[in-house]
Design a protein around this motif. Structure first.
Motif, PDB file in Angstrom:
ATOM      1  N   LEU A  45      21.124  -3.012  11.835  1.00 13.14           N
ATOM      2  CA  LEU A  45      21.200  -1.558  11.972  1.00 13.14           C
ATOM      3  C   LEU A  45      21.973  -1.085  13.197  1.00 13.14           C
ATOM      4  O   LEU A  45      22.509   0.014  13.199  1.00 13.14           O
ATOM      5  CB  LEU A  45      19.782  -0.982  12.019  1.00 13.14           C
ATOM      6  CG  LEU A  45      18.987  -1.156  10.717  1.00 13.14           C
ATOM      7  CD1 LEU A  45      17.527  -0.864  10.937  1.00 13.14           C
ATOM      8  CD2 LEU A  45      19.547  -0.258   9.637  1.00 13.14           C
ATOM      9  N   LEU A  46      21.982  -1.883  14.249  1.00 13.87           N
ATOM     10  CA  LEU A  46      22.584  -1.393  15.493  1.00 13.87           C
ATOM     11  C   LEU A  46      23.912  -2.049  15.818  1.00 13.87           C
ATOM     12  O   LEU A  46      24.468  -1.830  16.886  1.00 13.87           O
ATOM     13  CB  LEU A  46      21.616  -1.614  16.673  1.00 13.87           C
ATOM     14  CG  LEU A  46      20.261  -0.907  16.578  1.00 13.87           C
ATOM     15  CD1 LEU A  46      19.425  -1.212  17.805  1.00 13.87           C
ATOM     16  CD2 LEU A  46      20.447   0.594  16.441  1.00 13.87           C
ATOM     17  N   SER A  47      24.420  -2.894  14.914  1.00 16.07           N
ATOM     18  CA  SER A  47      25.638  -3.622  15.262  1.00 16.07           C
ATOM     19  C   SER A  47      26.881  -2.824  14.895  1.00 16.07           C
ATOM     20  O   SER A  47      27.982  -3.229  15.202  1.00 16.07           O
ATOM     21  CB  SER A  47      25.664  -4.954  14.516  1.00 16.07           C
ATOM     22  OG  SER A  47      25.775  -4.703  13.138  1.00 16.07           O
ATOM     23  N   GLY A  48      26.714  -1.719  14.227  1.00 16.49           N
ATOM     24  CA  GLY A  48      27.867  -0.894  13.895  1.00 16.49           C
ATOM     25  C   GLY A  48      28.548  -1.291  12.607  1.00 16.49           C
ATOM     26  O   GLY A  48      29.588  -0.746  12.262  1.00 16.49           O
TER      27      GLY A  48
ATOM     28  N   PHE B  54      26.384   1.421  10.262  1.00 14.36           N
ATOM     29  CA  PHE B  54      26.263   2.743  10.852  1.00 14.36           C
ATOM     30  C   PHE B  54      27.101   2.803  12.131  1.00 14.36           C
ATOM     31  O   PHE B  54      26.926   1.965  13.004  1.00 14.36           O
ATOM     32  CB  PHE B  54      24.795   3.034  11.176  1.00 14.36           C
ATOM     33  CG  PHE B  54      23.895   2.830   9.995  1.00 14.36           C
ATOM     34  CD1 PHE B  54      23.913   3.715   8.929  1.00 14.36           C
ATOM     35  CD2 PHE B  54      23.051   1.739   9.929  1.00 14.36           C
ATOM     36  CE1 PHE B  54      23.097   3.522   7.828  1.00 14.36           C
ATOM     37  CE2 PHE B  54      22.236   1.538   8.832  1.00 14.36           C
ATOM     38  CZ  PHE B  54      22.256   2.428   7.770  1.00 14.36           C
ATOM     39  N   PRO B  55      28.005   3.769  12.213  1.00 17.74           N
ATOM     40  CA  PRO B  55      28.924   3.797  13.363  1.00 17.74           C
ATOM     41  C   PRO B  55      28.190   4.015  14.695  1.00 17.74           C
ATOM     42  O   PRO B  55      27.367   4.920  14.812  1.00 17.74           O
ATOM     43  CB  PRO B  55      29.848   4.977  13.056  1.00 17.74           C
ATOM     44  CG  PRO B  55      29.174   5.759  11.983  1.00 17.74           C
ATOM     45  CD  PRO B  55      28.284   4.835  11.250  1.00 17.74           C
ATOM     46  N   ILE B  56      28.474   3.129  15.639  1.00 20.59           N
ATOM     47  CA  ILE B  56      27.797   3.198  16.941  1.00 20.59           C
ATOM     48  C   ILE B  56      28.155   4.488  17.664  1.00 20.59           C
ATOM     49  O   ILE B  56      27.304   5.106  18.312  1.00 20.59           O
ATOM     50  CB  ILE B  56      28.185   1.974  17.796  1.00 20.59           C
ATOM     51  CG1 ILE B  56      27.582   0.717  17.175  1.00 20.59           C
ATOM     52  CG2 ILE B  56      27.695   2.124  19.241  1.00 20.59           C
ATOM     53  CD1 ILE B  56      27.970  -0.553  17.849  1.00 20.59           C
TER      54      ILE B  56
ATOM     55  N   LEU C  92      24.822   7.900   8.985  1.00 16.43           N
ATOM     56  CA  LEU C  92      26.198   7.840   8.487  1.00 16.43           C
ATOM     57  C   LEU C  92      26.930   9.131   8.832  1.00 16.43           C
ATOM     58  O   LEU C  92      28.067   9.321   8.428  1.00 16.43           O
ATOM     59  CB  LEU C  92      26.216   7.580   6.987  1.00 16.43           C
ATOM     60  CG  LEU C  92      25.886   6.132   6.602  1.00 16.43           C
ATOM     61  CD1 LEU C  92      25.700   5.992   5.108  1.00 16.43           C
ATOM     62  CD2 LEU C  92      26.965   5.174   7.068  1.00 16.43           C
ATOM     63  N   ASP C  93      26.249  10.002   9.567  1.00 13.30           N
ATOM     64  CA  ASP C  93      26.970  11.159  10.100  1.00 13.30           C
ATOM     65  C   ASP C  93      28.090  10.629  10.973  1.00 13.30           C
ATOM     66  O   ASP C  93      27.965   9.577  11.580  1.00 13.30           O
ATOM     67  CB  ASP C  93      26.069  11.982  11.040  1.00 13.30           C
ATOM     68  CG  ASP C  93      25.036  12.769  10.259  1.00 13.30           C
ATOM     69  OD1 ASP C  93      25.218  12.911   9.049  1.00 13.30           O
ATOM     70  OD2 ASP C  93      24.060  13.221  10.881  1.00 13.30           O
ATOM     71  N   VAL C  94      29.160  11.381  11.054  1.00 11.74           N
ATOM     72  CA  VAL C  94      30.228  10.934  11.930  1.00 11.74           C
ATOM     73  C   VAL C  94      30.423  11.973  13.014  1.00 11.74           C
ATOM     74  O   VAL C  94      30.676  13.134  12.733  1.00 11.74           O
ATOM     75  CB  VAL C  94      31.522  10.718  11.143  1.00 11.74           C
ATOM     76  CG1 VAL C  94      32.677  10.423  12.084  1.00 11.74           C
ATOM     77  CG2 VAL C  94      31.343   9.580  10.167  1.00 11.74           C
ATOM     78  N   ASN C  95      30.224  11.549  14.227  1.00  8.83           N
ATOM     79  CA  ASN C  95      30.581  12.414  15.349  1.00  8.83           C
ATOM     80  C   ASN C  95      31.005  11.517  16.487  1.00  8.83           C
ATOM     81  O   ASN C  95      31.065  10.299  16.330  1.00  8.83           O
ATOM     82  CB  ASN C  95      29.431  13.353  15.729  1.00  8.83           C
ATOM     83  CG  ASN C  95      28.127  12.623  15.881  1.00  8.83           C
ATOM     84  OD1 ASN C  95      28.063  11.630  16.595  1.00  8.83           O
ATOM     85  ND2 ASN C  95      27.100  13.087  15.177  1.00  8.83           N
TER      86      ASN C  95
ATOM     87  N   ARG D 195      39.027  -0.533   9.156  1.00 10.25           N
ATOM     88  CA  ARG D 195      37.891  -1.413   9.420  1.00 10.25           C
ATOM     89  C   ARG D 195      36.592  -0.618   9.432  1.00 10.25           C
ATOM     90  O   ARG D 195      35.517  -1.149   9.314  1.00 10.25           O
ATOM     91  CB  ARG D 195      38.075  -2.116  10.772  1.00 10.25           C
ATOM     92  CG  ARG D 195      39.090  -3.226  10.716  1.00 10.25           C
ATOM     93  CD  ARG D 195      39.430  -3.705  12.106  1.00 10.25           C
ATOM     94  NE  ARG D 195      40.168  -2.685  12.859  1.00 10.25           N
ATOM     95  CZ  ARG D 195      40.689  -2.895  14.056  1.00 10.25           C
ATOM     96  NH1 ARG D 195      40.538  -4.043  14.649  1.00 10.25           N
ATOM     97  NH2 ARG D 195      41.349  -1.942  14.676  1.00 10.25           N
ATOM     98  N   GLN D 196      36.750   0.692   9.678  1.00  8.46           N
ATOM     99  CA  GLN D 196      35.569   1.552   9.617  1.00  8.46           C
ATOM    100  C   GLN D 196      35.835   2.623   8.576  1.00  8.46           C
ATOM    101  O   GLN D 196      35.858   3.816   8.869  1.00  8.46           O
ATOM    102  CB  GLN D 196      35.298   2.168  10.983  1.00  8.46           C
ATOM    103  CG  GLN D 196      35.069   1.108  12.049  1.00  8.46           C
ATOM    104  CD  GLN D 196      34.860   1.721  13.412  1.00  8.46           C
ATOM    105  OE1 GLN D 196      34.041   2.600  13.586  1.00  8.46           O
ATOM    106  NE2 GLN D 196      35.606   1.245  14.390  1.00  8.46           N
TER     107      GLN D 196
END
Lengths: 394, 578, 369
Positions: free
Chosen positions: A322-325, A328-330, C42-45, C122-123
């Motif tokens: 969950l926290l490795s990105g 879910f974007p860090i 999954l929100d993007v900010n 990649r993202q």
């Protein structure tokens, strides 16, 4: 009896070596045999990676395709029908047509539909008369991610339809909607936007985190529980050799699992490996340092299999997940949690892995990641070394 | 020549607990030193200190001149240590275990090859080199553990309770091996709760509550008891009644059942002998003097054995079964695939009898025992408990049997009180009866002070009482005891048998498996198993008589066991040859 | 009955009497709920961008300024050439790179200017969302420009009006907290049951139990209770945390949710018991739990919707109790899920619970052979 001739005689001081390669090799061979004999270890090392990769490749797909969308056609006009067909034509949606919005509302509550579009009565008329016809898009907000995609793509379909209907119309012509400012998008490294390409490298990181943290924590705890640690301690073997004898076999196991995963990723799941195998192995090797260190530290602290497994789950597997990105974007996490991720080795590994697979050997990314992983690993090993002594005194 | 191990002013504390208190010991090279004492006396702690696995809190321990604190590395090289559970890797084969420990001790090349050859021959493990250690019997594990500890020809060999769970034949092998080692100058320390073993040591260290009570040759201690050991025979009123009465007599320090008779140790008072004579006469028995044993001296030194009355047995109503036969089996067999573990076994056990199942490891006694108490289903044949067929009426059979597993399987995560609650409940007791039974157990076994503690932290004696209390809660007609006193010290063991004797006098039938031959003496009849079959079934005295020979004119139960098994093996070989 | 009660009490005590075990079972899951609720979005900010402005005209400047102040942008770095733009993306210092070509401002006035948007594939997920935000800002500016220049065509364009039902602001926490409550409770319930028989077997008390009059059915039933209690209490606590602390609207029937929660935990416990009856040691039970729980989570639709999966996996997902319960718990929070829908997802869990428990009973009985 003919006991083996004594190597030293009474009163002599035998030389006590702090390190002996032969002893280390013996410990590693022993560990290797135990791995081979224990079905549960082999399952974790070889079967679970395959299952996980498969699931990440197919089950966890962030690609949006065939989302079920209701299209409520309240207007009978030609333009309205055309627009409805435009929704049905895109691969993004699987359209369920309806003529009354009450029909689809229930389906939305049941989760059968992820959203619906209402083409209101008078759409054709408004369009012709220069009014402002509004197409309503309703999404299922209980799944925010899908809702975002639904609204974005529904918007896009309308824009594309308008453009195709009236090529002279200004400012439209991109998927992002009609605008005087057109955006021409190019996704680097992953032009087809296949989420598999991103998730599979992430899955490799999880698999290796599992093997190294969980298995090491369990096997050291097992030596304590079964009393074999006591037997080891009574031999001339040093604590350094015991730790290294645990680490190296699992290091090798981790690398082998990495190779298997890579092979599967490239051949079966079609993930490109744009960087070099050497870089991949180097990164995996470096990641194993903090991961194995964490496993050793856990077992040194608990000496109990149940607690070790719970700690490995809480401090190893879930953060890697969950926290490795990788899912879910860090950058989007609250600051405090971003700081927490700084000490999670999987975070650095995931970013480097995605790069080595999709971009290539970008050393400006690898080097800081490698440094960070080694630093975290050094802390784990230092604490382990401080808390472990070759003694049964606690 | 200096001592192989010198211990001066040794104190070991764990937190507030003093485990060892001011020991001064010299252990000689070339001799076998026995380390004996009741459970919790500090035997294992002392062993670990000598193996440099712990550091002394005060004082020093020097092994061959090297201090265990400052020169732990050297001590690890010159000592061989076999921990209680043998310290083997169970998922590795015999050979792989040997190889691992050989490499850890820096043994390689030609030297390794010849060492393995000798050790395997010495331990008679040659045929089993490929077998996984986890699949070896207790006796074979012990030999493998010994081989691993002997790997680099240690100057000092430390064996921590090597004979627990090991059958007499294997134990005999172990003695032979240790004898050879000491004759070559090695110092061997052997810790044990079995006192017949201590008797065979050159030197004995007797620990009690962390202090050294005696240090010297065993005969010297035994000698103090000269004239105080007696045997009473021909007791028409029953040896159990006599023992119970004798143990309560002030002039008797200790007593155990030995076959048809009773063995007693007198108190030091000059009137004691006359008192026993009188008592024996009242029971119609004859008294003769016998040579004292180390065990007599041990019990005497520790203040005598427990009394002869079992509070729990006195509370029990007499058990009456419909039939005279409490347990029976007919043509009972168990096969695991191709392997026959129990082969066509038949016998009947009378109500109120103590019936022992004996045999070397792997002879099939555990399998038979498990079928009789319903833990395993028989492949063929029939087993009955209290008249109920285990296949058709297993529920009724289970209600009439009590079971005490090896090592007292209690729930360590529950408190003593909660264990009692659980076992009474699982046997269907409820309401007032349940409370009454629980209170009764707490009172008779004096468990009151421990009610809120975990059984894991109880002294062994109390653990044993609790286990017995739990298995008696539902007043079973038949009690199954699986290795009940394995690794238990003599005093705790006596207390246990006092209760069992009391129960039997109330008509309870007792089935017992054991490796410990003194325990077999308590049995009315013993079935000796070998290679899945019953090879002998008789009273202990009759079995001993059968084994009488020129070398052993008055064999112990252990010698009888070995003789009978060896005769069987020899007969098998003759058949094979013919 | 008293037999069964004694066993249930024993099971509860052996799981919960030790304070350390109590803490391990209750503490970490609650902690994780909070940590991951904020993390797993999954929100993007906080998006980092780089821009190469080769135009320098008023429209370009205006557009860049708007981006700079947009809520989802963390940092917008201006670069001098295409190469450094590319490097920033490659090094992951920027998720999005913007290339405004020369003459852009003029093109916008005369018909349409094009900005090249480079995104880090990649993202892909974050990049796509960022792209849609970018599109919105561009569109907004276009409309305003048309108004200002007065060159707007007489024809108004049809617009999409979006409304997100159940969760108007698409608050990700509203999704993640109910889902995590189910997932974490499942992990704990699986662990507790999977270890229960294996632990007794290692300690030797299992034999003691087998010689007692307790039947296999009783043993199974009593072993389900602690996990059932712990799992249900834990999940309830987390649901309450969702309502009280995270202020997520709860619109459905709490009673129905509780009933289905028990059903859900029961089906998970059944799976755990099957595992427990097979495993010989605690280590096998622990590793087995991992090997089963992770796939169960992945195919449940927690991470990504089930309908995106291939048909074979969608079928497999029907066998994951988590999949059914997720629909109920998410629906009960946000969608006021009607009773008929609750039942539609509850009965598969009931079937799963029944089947897995029956298999577990058979497995335990086989131990007596």
């Amino acid at each position: 009896m003919n006991v083996p001739a004594s190597t030293t005689s009474r009163g002599d001081r035998p030389a006590a070596a702090a390190f002996d390669l032969r002893r280390l090799i013996a410990l590693m061979q022993k560990e290797g045999l135990q791995i081979v004999r224990d079905p549960s270890a082999l399952i974790i090392a070889f079967v679970l990676p395959v299952v996980l990769l498969f699931l990440f490749a197919y089950a966890v797909s962030l690609d949006v395709e065939g989302v079920r969308l209701g299209v409520v056609l309240e207007d009978d006009g030609v333009a309205a029908r055309q627009l409805a067909n435009a929704y049905a034509a895109t691969p993004f949606f699987e359209v369920v047509p309806a003529y009354d919005r009450r029909q689809v509302q229930e389906l939305l509550v049941a989760g059968t539909l992820r959203g619906f579009v209402v083409i209101p009565e008078g759409f054709d008329g408004a369009l012709a008369s220069g009014g402002e016809p509004r197409v309503q898009v309703i999404t299922d907000g209980s799944q925010p991610n899908t809702a975002n995609f639904v609204s974005g793509y529904a918007d896009g379909v309308l824009a594309t339809w308008l453009a195709s209907r009236d090529p002279t119309s200004r400012g439209v012509g991109s998927a992002s909607g009609g605008s005087g400012i057109a955006l021409e998008q190019r996704f680097w490294f992953n032009p087809e936007l296949e989420s598999r390409r991103i998730l599979v490298p992430g899955a490799i990181a999880i698999v290796i985190a599992m093997i190294s943290i969980l298995l090491t924590a369990l096997v050291v705890a097992r030596e304590w529980e079964r009393g074999t640690m006591e037997a080891l301690f009574s031999t001339p073997v040093s604590i350094f050799e015991i730790l290294l004898g645990k680490l190296l076999p699992y290091f090798a196991l981790g690398l082998v699992a990495t190779l298997i995963c890579t092979l599967l990723a490239v051949t079966v799941f079609g993930v490109p490996l744009r960087g070099s195998v050497v870089a991949l192995l180097l990164l995996s090797g470096v990641f194993l340092v903090p991961a194995l260190g964490q496993g050793l530290l856990i077992s040194a602290l608990t000496r109990n299999q149940f607690l070790a497994s719970q700690l490995a789950l809480v401090s190893g597997f879930l953060p890697a997940f969950l926290l490795s990105g990788f899912l879910f974007p860090i950058d989007s996490m609250p600051r405090v949690i971003q700081w927490v991720t700084a000490i999670i080795p999987a975070r650095y590994f995931v970013s480097s892995l995605q790069t080595v697979f999709l971009a290539g050997d970008v050393w400006s990314i690898f080097l800081p990641d490698i440094f960070a992983m080694l630093a975290v690993g050094a802390v784990f090993f230092a604490v382990t070394a401080l808390t472990t002594r070759k003694s049964l005194d606690r | 020549m200096g001592a192989a191990v010198e211990i001066r002013g040794l104190v070991k504390r764990f937190g507030d607990l003093v485990a060892l208190n001011g020991l001064d010991i010299d252990i000689q090279a070339g001799a076998l030193t026995g380390l004996v004492g009741p459970d919790g006396a500090g035997k294992t702690t002392l062993m670990r200190l000598m193996a440099a696995l712990m550091a002394p809190s005060e004082g020093c321990v020097r092994v061959d001149g090297f201090d265990v604190t400052t020169d732990a590395d050297v001590v690890h090289i010159i000592t061989g240590y076999m921990p209680q559970r043998f310290g083997l890797y169970e998922d590795l084969s015999v050979m792989e275990n040997l190889q691992t420990f050989a490499s850890l001790r820096g043994l390689g090349g030609e030297q390794r090859r010849s060492t393995f050859e000798r050790l395997l021959h010495f331990t008679r493990l040659e045929p089993f080199t490929r077998r996984l250690a986890g699949q070896l019997s207790g006796g074979m594990k012990q030999k493998l553990g010994l081989a691993c500890a002997l790997m680099a020809r240690p100057r000092v060999l430390l064996l921590d309770e090597p004979s627990v769970g090991v059958d007499p034949v294997s134990r005999q092998d172990l003695w032979r091996m240790v004898g050879e080692l000491t004759s070559e100058g090695m110092a061997v320390v052997w810790s044990t709760a079995y006192l017949d073993e201590a008797e065979r040591c050159a030197h004995v260290l007797l620990l009690n509550e962390g202090g050294l009570v005696y240090q010297g040759p065993p005969d010297e201690l035994t000698g103090r008891l000269a004239g105080r050991s007696l045997r009473v025979d021909e007791l028409p009123s029953g040896r159990r009644e006599f023992l119970a009465a004798a143990l309560d007599a002030p002039g008797v320090r200790d007593g155990v059942i030995q076959g048809a008779g009773v063995r007693l140790v007198l108190a030091q008072e000059p009137t004691a002998a006359a008192e026993v004579e009188q008592l024996a006469a009242a029971h119609g028995g004859t008294v003769r003097s016998v040579p004292p044993r180390f065990e007599d001296a041990f019990i005497d030194l520790l203040g005598g054995g427990p009394g002869g009355r079992s509070a729990i047995a006195e509370r029990l109503e007499t058990v009456r079964l419909e039939s005279e036969v409490a347990v029976s089996c007919h043509h009972l067999s168990k096969r695991f695939g191709d392997f026959v573990a129990t082969d066509d076994v038949s016998f009947e056990v009378q109500q109120g009898e103590i019936f022992g199942l004996l045999g070397p490891n792997g002879a099939g006694k555990s399998t038979t025992f498990k079928m009789l108490c319903g833990l395993l289903k028989a492949s063929s044949g029939e087993a009955r408990v209290a008249g109920y067929d285990l296949r058709t009426a297993s529920g009724a059979a289970k209600l009439s049997l009590g079971y005490m597993a090896q090592k007292f399987s209690l729930y360590g995560l529950l408190s003593v009180r909660q264990n009692l609650d659980f076992f009474s409940g699982v046997y269907g007791l409820k309401g007032r009866l349940r409370r009454q039974r629980i209170d009764e157990m707490i009172e008779t076994f004096a468990l009151g002070p421990f009610l809120n503690r975990s059984p894991d932290v109880l002294p062994l004696g109390f653990k044993q009482r609790l286990a017995l209390a739990c298995s008696l809660m539902h007043r079973p007609a038949v009690l199954f005891l699986d290795e009940p006193t394995s690794g238990v010290d003599p005093i705790t063991r006596r207390e246990f048998w006092t209760h069992i004797n009391g129960l039997v006098r109330r008509g309870v039938t007792v089935m017992v498996t054991t490796h410990f031959m003194d325990e077999a003496e308590y049995c009315d009849r013993v079935a000796l198993m070998h290679q899945a079959k019953v090879i002998a079934l008789d009273t202990p005295d009759a079995l001993k008589a059968e084994a009488r020979s020129a070398t052993h004119p008055d064999p112990t139960m252990e010698q009888a066991f070995i003789a009978l098994v060896e005769a069987q093996i020899a007969a098998g070989q003759r058949r094979a040859a013919a | 009955m008293s037999r069964l009660r004694a066993q249930i009490v024993k099971e509860l005590l052996s799981t919960l009497r030790d304070p350390r075990a109590r803490f391990v079972l209750i503490g970490p899951p609650l902690m994780q709920l909070f940590l991951f609720s904020f993390a797993a979005t999954l929100d993007v900010n906080n998006v980092d961008m780089a821009v190469l402005d080769q135009d320098g005209g008023p429209v370009a400047i205006e557009w860049v300024q708007r981006l700079e102040s947009a809520w989802f942008v963390d940092e917008l770095v201006k670069v001098k050439d295409l190469q450094s733009l590319g490097e920033r993306i490659e090094d992951q210092r920027a998720l999005v790179g913007l290339h405004i070509p020369p003459g852009f401002s003029g093109d916008v006035g005369s018909g349409g200017g094009t900005v090249q948007v480079l995104l880090d594939g990649r993202q892909a997920n974050a990049a796509q969302i960022a792209l849609s935000y970018l599109g919105g800002i561009s569109r907004q500016l276009t409309f305003e420009l048309q108004g200002v220049s007065g060159a707007a065509s007489s024809q108004a364009l049809p617009q999409t009006v979006v409304r997100h039902w159940f969760n108007p602001n698409l608050n990700y926490i509203w999704f993640i907290v109910p889902s995590l409550s189910a997932t974490l409770a499942m992990f704990i319930a699986l662990f507790v049951t999977a270890l229960s028989i294996a632990r007794e077997r290692e300690l030797g008390t299992f034999d003691q139990l087998l010689v007692s009059p307790a039947t296999s059915l009783e043993i199974i039933v009593s072993k389900t209770i602690p996990a059932l209690v712990i799992g249900t209490v834990l999940a309830t606590l987390m649901v309450l945390a969702g309502i009280v602390i995270f202020r997520i609207p709860f619109t459905g029937s709490f009673l129905l949710l509780m009933i289905t929660l028990v059903l859900f935990i029961a089906s998970v416990v059944g799976i755990g018991l099957m595992l427990s009856a097979v495993c010989q040691t605690q280590q096998q039970a622990i590793l087995g739990t991992f090997a089963i729980a992770i796939p169960l989570v992945l195919i449940s639709g927690f991470a990504t919707p089930v309908e995106n999966m291939p048909p074979a996996l969608q079928l497999a997902a029907q066998f994951s109790p988590l999949k059914h319960y997720l629909i109920i718990v998410q629906g009960s929070f946000l969608k006021a899920l009607p009773a008929t829908e609750v039942f539609a997802n509850a009965w598969p869990m009931a079937v799963l619970a029944l089947v897995s428990m029956s298999v577990a009973v058979v497995f335990v009985q086989r131990r007596l052979q």
